[in-house]
Design a protein around this motif. Sequence first.
Motif, PDB file in Angstrom:
ATOM      1  N   ALA A  37       0.826  -1.207   0.000  1.00 24.50           N
ATOM      2  CA  ALA A  37       0.000   0.000   0.000  1.00 24.50           C
ATOM      3  C   ALA A  37       0.859   1.255   0.000  1.00 24.50           C
ATOM      4  CB  ALA A  37      -0.932  -0.006   1.213  1.00 24.50           C
ATOM      5  N   LEU A  38       1.948   1.226   0.769  1.00 25.79           N
ATOM      6  CA  LEU A  38       2.870   2.364   0.794  1.00 25.79           C
ATOM      7  C   LEU A  38       3.508   2.580  -0.568  1.00 25.79           C
ATOM      8  CD1 LEU A  38       4.538   4.520   2.262  1.00 25.79           C
ATOM      9  CD2 LEU A  38       6.118   2.723   2.964  1.00 25.79           C
ATOM     10  N   ALA A  39       3.980   1.488  -1.184  1.00 24.45           N
ATOM     11  CA  ALA A  39       4.618   1.598  -2.500  1.00 24.45           C
ATOM     12  C   ALA A  39       3.625   2.099  -3.549  1.00 24.45           C
ATOM     13  CB  ALA A  39       5.194   0.241  -2.914  1.00 24.45           C
ATOM     14  N   LEU A  40       2.384   1.634  -3.474  1.00 22.01           N
ATOM     15  CA  LEU A  40       1.366   2.068  -4.434  1.00 22.01           C
ATOM     16  C   LEU A  40       1.055   3.552  -4.284  1.00 22.01           C
ATOM     17  CD1 LEU A  40      -0.665   1.247  -6.619  1.00 22.01           C
ATOM     18  CD2 LEU A  40      -2.303   0.734  -4.804  1.00 22.01           C
ATOM     19  N   ALA A  41       0.953   4.017  -3.038  1.00 18.71           N
ATOM     20  CA  ALA A  41       0.678   5.435  -2.805  1.00 18.71           C
ATOM     21  C   ALA A  41       1.819   6.313  -3.305  1.00 18.71           C
ATOM     22  CB  ALA A  41       0.439   5.679  -1.313  1.00 18.71           C
ATOM     23  N   VAL A  42       3.056   5.904  -3.028  1.00 20.43           N
ATOM     24  CA  VAL A  42       4.220   6.672  -3.484  1.00 20.43           C
ATOM     25  C   VAL A  42       4.287   6.694  -5.004  1.00 20.43           C
ATOM     26  CG1 VAL A  42       6.732   6.758  -3.499  1.00 20.43           C
ATOM     27  CG2 VAL A  42       5.527   6.274  -1.372  1.00 20.43           C
ATOM     28  N   ALA A  43       4.014   5.542  -5.645  1.00 22.82           N
ATOM     29  CA  ALA A  43       4.049   5.469  -7.105  1.00 22.82           C
ATOM     30  C   ALA A  43       2.972   6.357  -7.727  1.00 22.82           C
ATOM     31  CB  ALA A  43       3.874   4.026  -7.555  1.00 22.82           C
ATOM     32  N   ALA A  44       1.776   6.351  -7.147  1.00 20.65           N
ATOM     33  CA  ALA A  44       0.686   7.171  -7.675  1.00 20.65           C
ATOM     34  C   ALA A  44       1.001   8.662  -7.549  1.00 20.65           C
ATOM     35  CB  ALA A  44      -0.618   6.839  -6.951  1.00 20.65           C
ATOM     36  N   LEU A  45       1.548   9.061  -6.404  1.00 18.50           N
ATOM     37  CA  LEU A  45       1.896  10.473  -6.208  1.00 18.50           C
ATOM     38  C   LEU A  45       3.025  10.890  -7.145  1.00 18.50           C
ATOM     39  CD1 LEU A  45       1.694  10.577  -2.324  1.00 18.50           C
ATOM     40  CD2 LEU A  45       0.213  11.805  -3.911  1.00 18.50           C
ATOM     41  N   SER A  46       3.999  10.012  -7.334  1.00 14.87           N
ATOM     42  CA  SER A  46       5.095  10.307  -8.268  1.00 14.87           C
ATOM     43  C   SER A  46       4.568  10.453  -9.685  1.00 14.87           C
ATOM     44  CB  SER A  46       6.150   9.207  -8.200  1.00 14.87           C
ATOM     45  OG  SER A  46       6.675   9.076  -6.897  1.00 14.87           O
ATOM     46  N   ALA A  47       3.617   9.589 -10.060  1.00  9.94           N
ATOM     47  CA  ALA A  47       3.036   9.671 -11.401  1.00  9.94           C
ATOM     48  C   ALA A  47       2.289  10.988 -11.598  1.00  9.94           C
ATOM     49  CB  ALA A  47       2.094   8.490 -11.622  1.00  9.94           C
ATOM     50  N   VAL A  48       1.590  11.444 -10.560  1.00  7.25           N
ATOM     51  CA  VAL A  48       0.867  12.723 -10.642  1.00  7.25           C
ATOM     52  C   VAL A  48       1.834  13.877 -10.862  1.00  7.25           C
ATOM     53  CG1 VAL A  48      -0.462  14.391  -9.296  1.00  7.25           C
ATOM     54  CG2 VAL A  48      -1.139  11.992  -9.312  1.00  7.25           C
ATOM     55  N   VAL A  49       2.928  13.891 -10.087  1.00  5.41           N
ATOM     56  CA  VAL A  49       3.894  14.992 -10.198  1.00  5.41           C
ATOM     57  C   VAL A  49       4.568  14.991 -11.572  1.00  5.41           C
ATOM     58  CG1 VAL A  49       6.047  15.915  -9.293  1.00  5.41           C
ATOM     59  CG2 VAL A  49       4.298  15.088  -7.717  1.00  5.41           C
ATOM     60  N   VAL A  50       4.997  13.814 -12.024  1.00  4.95           N
ATOM     61  CA  VAL A  50       5.707  13.722 -13.307  1.00  4.95           C
ATOM     62  C   VAL A  50       4.776  14.058 -14.471  1.00  4.95           C
ATOM     63  CG1 VAL A  50       6.895  12.155 -14.877  1.00  4.95           C
ATOM     64  CG2 VAL A  50       7.395  12.076 -12.431  1.00  4.95           C
ATOM     65  N   SER A  51       3.570  13.471 -14.470  1.00 11.95           N
ATOM     66  CA  SER A  51       2.636  13.738 -15.567  1.00 11.95           C
ATOM     67  C   SER A  51       2.222  15.208 -15.593  1.00 11.95           C
ATOM     68  CB  SER A  51       1.400  12.845 -15.435  1.00 11.95           C
ATOM     69  OG  SER A  51       0.721  13.100 -14.211  1.00 11.95           O
ATOM     70  N   GLY A  52       2.045  15.797 -14.400  1.00 15.19           N
ATOM     71  CA  GLY A  52       1.701  17.212 -14.349  1.00 15.19           C
ATOM     72  C   GLY A  52       2.786  18.106 -14.921  1.00 15.19           C
ATOM     73  N   ALA A  53       4.044  17.758 -14.641  1.00 16.84           N
ATOM     74  CA  ALA A  53       5.158  18.534 -15.195  1.00 16.84           C
ATOM     75  C   ALA A  53       5.246  18.380 -16.711  1.00 16.84           C
ATOM     76  CB  ALA A  53       6.463  18.095 -14.530  1.00 16.84           C
ATOM     77  N   LEU A  54       4.926  17.185 -17.214  1.00 16.56           N
ATOM     78  CA  LEU A  54       5.026  16.937 -18.653  1.00 16.56           C
ATOM     79  C   LEU A  54       3.941  17.655 -19.452  1.00 16.56           C
ATOM     80  CD1 LEU A  54       5.905  13.111 -18.689  1.00 16.56           C
ATOM     81  CD2 LEU A  54       7.439  15.037 -19.124  1.00 16.56           C
TER      82      LEU A  54
END
Length: 271
Positions: free
Chosen positions: A10-27
Amino acid sequence: MGNRALTLAALALAVAALSAVVVSGALVADAATATDFSQKNLAPSWAHPFGTDWMGRDMLLRTLAGLSTSVLVGLLAAGVSAAIALVLGAAAALGGRRVDAAVTWLIDLVMGVPHIVLLILVSFALGKGALGVTVGVAVTHWPSLARVVRAEILQCRQSAFVATARKLGQGPVRIATRHMLPYVLPQFIVGLILLFPHAILHEAAITFLGFGLPPEQPAIGVILSESMGYLSAGMWWLAVFPGLALIACVLLFDGAGSSLRKLVDPHSAQE
């Protein structure tokens, strides 16, 4: 072991989802500001899942870019706030009665003023913008974590292994780095992560009120503030989807912090 593995997943999934949001938002930051007046005020569809606004901007791209901005500002503010909490909490626990009394008084003073009022005052005094909102969130969110750090260090000072280390001739610096820091670090990291959702929500709140990030910068608070003038025209999607995305992002941070607490807290390790 099964519960621990699920918590780690659950921790890894939450971190991955938040990282995806930040990266996709920057792109998609540039595409989020692109206007197309032939596509303005469109309701949600397959082509535009979150609809478009009054300038034809795609709301899904704007929401991603806004979330990325809000998360980055929240991360920076929460990191600075956690550093303040660590320094003041350690000073209160190790600096003697006068320092402890001064830090405790400062904690009570900051906690006695409503967060949003203090945030607005600090942000307005610094000219609003990214600097104002970051400093405002940073200087208002440290008291709770400082209390935790102070209590943990005081408990560590009274422990048997610290007393044994003193008898063996270890100096204060060595005791602090070899014993106190590892003792306090897990709770500090959990407190740091749990600061993030508060920082993000308060950043969005004061931006929504007009005391935070500038209107030309995509942020969830800006998007929600601008959408208020169009709700009466039936353009509900301008506020609903960005608001739900903000809530989901905050819940991800809260879930990550709760999962990490279960992993590092000895009281919940057997649950």
